[in-house]
Design an enzyme around this catalytic site. Structure first.
Site, PDB file in Angstrom:
ATOM      1  N   ASP A  12       0.866  -1.178   0.000  1.00  0.00           N
ATOM      2  CA  ASP A  12       0.000   0.000   0.000  1.00  0.00           C
ATOM      3  C   ASP A  12       0.899   1.223   0.000  1.00  0.00           C
ATOM      4  OD1 ASP A  12      -3.273   0.218   0.893  1.00  0.00           O
ATOM      5  OD2 ASP A  12      -2.111   2.060   0.843  1.00  0.00           O
TER       6      ASP A  12
ATOM      7  N   ASP B 199     -10.899   0.223  -4.990  1.00  0.00           N
ATOM      8  CA  ASP B 199     -11.753   1.373  -5.247  1.00  0.00           C
ATOM      9  C   ASP B 199     -12.228   1.301  -6.700  1.00  0.00           C
ATOM     10  OD1 ASP B 199     -12.964   3.812  -5.511  1.00  0.00           O
ATOM     11  OD2 ASP B 199     -11.272   4.974  -4.756  1.00  0.00           O
TER      12      ASP B 199
ATOM     13  N   ASP C 231     -17.775  -5.568  -4.549  1.00  0.00           N
ATOM     14  CA  ASP C 231     -19.226  -5.549  -4.423  1.00  0.00           C
ATOM     15  C   ASP C 231     -19.817  -4.493  -5.366  1.00  0.00           C
ATOM     16  OD1 ASP C 231     -18.311  -3.318  -3.122  1.00  0.00           O
ATOM     17  OD2 ASP C 231     -19.292  -3.730  -1.211  1.00  0.00           O
TER      18      ASP C 231
END
Length: 175
Positions: free
Chosen positions: A74, A123, A159
């Site tokens: 990250d 994202d 999702d």
């Protein structure tokens, strides 16, 4: 809030299992291939989690599969601190973290380095019509080829229906 981030940034630089790519000169793409390969056991499969955030998956997978090595990546050191701290508390020897941009990883990891890549809940960036920033865009899928073993697997969870369809289309095109 800023004090907590400053503390975590300083603290994470002292952690044994967190690595920061070393820049060569001023070009941020010119990274030294400084991954400490001696920390990985020979023959032990390596799994990368890209955009790992606080490292929940990285730490959880490392606990569940002690026969593999897990590396969370990250760009935000404040988030990585959380995962690295949890891994230290649990005494996990098979988990590492790298603070780097995803598009810089081919300069950091050698060819055929990872057996799998996890991208949990990236994202979706719905306003990004070109998809250049999506971790499942053709640009990123081509980058992954440089350090994913032949026959390696990319696991993506989302999702968001639009990102799901976009990802399937790009995976099909990329082969």
């Amino acid at each position: 809030m800023a004090r907590k981030k400053n503390f975590r940034y300083k603290d994470i630089q002292q952690m044994d299992r967190v690595f920061f790519p070393k820049l060569k000169g001023v070009d941020p793409i010119a990274l030294e291939p400084s991954w400490p390969a001696h920390l990985l056991e020979p023959g032990r499969p390596v799994v990368l989690e890209l955009g790992c955030g606080k490292g929940e998956y990285t730490v959880g997978l490392a606990e569940r599969y002690p026969e593999k090595s897990f590396i969370g990546v990250d760009v935000k050191s404040d988030r990585l601190w959380v995962g690295a701290s949890r891994a230290e508390e649990k005494g996990l020897e098979n988990v590492f973290f790298v603070r780097a941009r995803i598009d810089h990883l081919p300069a950091y990891f050698p060819a055929d380095f990872a057996e799998a890549i996890w991208i949990p809940f990236p994202d979706p960036i719905p306003g990004n019509l070109t998809g250049k920033k999506r971790l499942t865009s053709p640009r990123f899928l081509n980058l992954y080829r440089s350090f994913l073993r032949p026959g390696g697997m990319i696991r993506c969870k989302t999702d968001h229906r639009g990102l799901y369809d976009y990802t399937l289309e790009n995976l099909d095109k990329a082969g």
